[in-house]
Each structure stands twice: as C-alpha cells, then as structure tokens.
Design a protein around this motif. Structure first.
Motif, PDB file in Angstrom:
ATOM      1  N   PHE A  74       0.833  -1.201   0.000  1.00 16.84           N
ATOM      2  CA  PHE A  74       0.000   0.000   0.000  1.00 16.84           C
ATOM      3  C   PHE A  74       0.864   1.245   0.000  1.00 16.84           C
ATOM      4  N   GLN A  75       0.441   2.246  -0.758  1.00 15.30           N
ATOM      5  CA  GLN A  75       1.137   3.529  -0.843  1.00 15.30           C
ATOM      6  C   GLN A  75       0.211   4.613  -0.317  1.00 15.30           C
ATOM      7  N   THR A  76       0.789   5.638   0.290  1.00 20.14           N
ATOM      8  CA  THR A  76      -0.024   6.770   0.727  1.00 20.14           C
ATOM      9  C   THR A  76      -0.678   7.406  -0.497  1.00 20.14           C
ATOM     10  N   GLU A  77      -1.791   8.076  -0.278  1.00 22.87           N
ATOM     11  CA  GLU A  77      -2.489   8.735  -1.381  1.00 22.87           C
ATOM     12  C   GLU A  77      -1.722   9.991  -1.789  1.00 22.87           C
ATOM     13  N   THR A  78      -1.446  10.100  -3.055  1.00 20.31           N
ATOM     14  CA  THR A  78      -0.673  11.214  -3.592  1.00 20.31           C
ATOM     15  C   THR A  78      -1.444  12.525  -3.466  1.00 20.31           C
TER      16      THR A  78
END
Length: 162
Positions: A74-78
C-alpha cells in the motif's frame, strides 16, 4: 566517571550520529531525485527538523511508509497529507507528489511552525487503512495512530458532491 561510561555523553553522541545519518540520507536522495534543486530551502527544512529534535521521527516515519509499501503493498495517497509539498519528506519517500521547488510548502522551514509532538497526517484508502494501523501498532509501540474516515471519499461513494 570516564568519558566512555558517561550516559549523558553517550546520549549526545547517539543524537549527533542520528542527525548526521538523517542529513546524509536526505542529501543522498536529493542527489538522486532532485539534483538540480538549490539547497537553500532544503537546508532550512533540515535545520528546523534537527533543531526541533525530529530527525529520528522522520526516519521512523520513512521506515513506516516503506514498510507498509513493501510488506502490505500500500502507498499513501498522492497529494494528500500534512507534509505534502515539503522537500525533506518527499526525498525520504514519505510523500509521493513532487514538491514545487520554486514555491515549496514552508511548514518545515521555520521552527515556529513546527508544533511538538509532531502530528503527521498520512492518507491511505479507506478500504485498507485498518490494515495499515494494525501493521504500525504491531511494530512501533511509541507511534500513536488515529483512524479518520475520509469524508470526501465516503461522500463520493454515495454519489454526493461536496
């Protein structure tokens, strides 16, 4: 008590080493990711972070974001979050949106702007945020987390406009 056994001296050396490591990592990433950027604002952010004693916290935040990305995928929301637009968090991989280096977010430039304890907002999709919080809690005892449902996303799911 000699110098080797002095706990205050050991603590000072550890803090100095952590700051040096932090600065080295930031400058290394700058040379890779933003080699043409001028150092004035970057140095102001670095100095303010170090002056407030937040070098270790930034490195911990980096480890959390990297760990969630590597282990959970999972990646943080840009473009969202309290550190968006700041240079040091971008270089450390905490934020993903390329900051405007001609007019960056100055939240970390002035020590008067930095409130302690540092509260950072990172956004993950509502469907995965509980997994992220559980992951952080299981690995970082001193990090507090708080779940907040994104109102914009929630309203978008139900077809409402804000």
């Amino acid at each position: 008590m000699n110098k080797k056994n002095n706990p205050k001296r050991k603590a000072q050396l550890n803090a100095k080493t952590q700051i040096e490591s932090f600065k080295f990592q930031v400058m290394w990433e700058k040379s890779r990711r933003l080699p043409d950027m001028k150092d004035d604002i970057l140095n102001a952010e670095l100095n303010a972070i170090c002056e407030k004693g937040l070098a270790g916290a930034m490195l911990t935040l980096r480890a959390i974001v990297e760990g969630v990305r590597e282990e959970l995928g999972f990646q943080t929301e840009t473009g969202k979050g309290s550190l968006e637009g700041t240079i040091v968090p971008f270089l450390l991989g905490i934020t993903t949106a390329l900051p405007d280096t001609s007019q960056p977010n100055t939240a970390l430039v002035n020590t008067d702007n930095i409130q302690l304890p540092l509260q950072v907002t990172l956004y993950y999709d509502n469907d995965i945020r509980n997994q992220v919080v559980d992951w952080v809690k299981s690995r970082y005892e001193t990090v507090t987390t708080r779940l907040i449902r994104s109102a914009h996303l929630e309203n978008a799911r139900y077809g409402n406009r804000i």
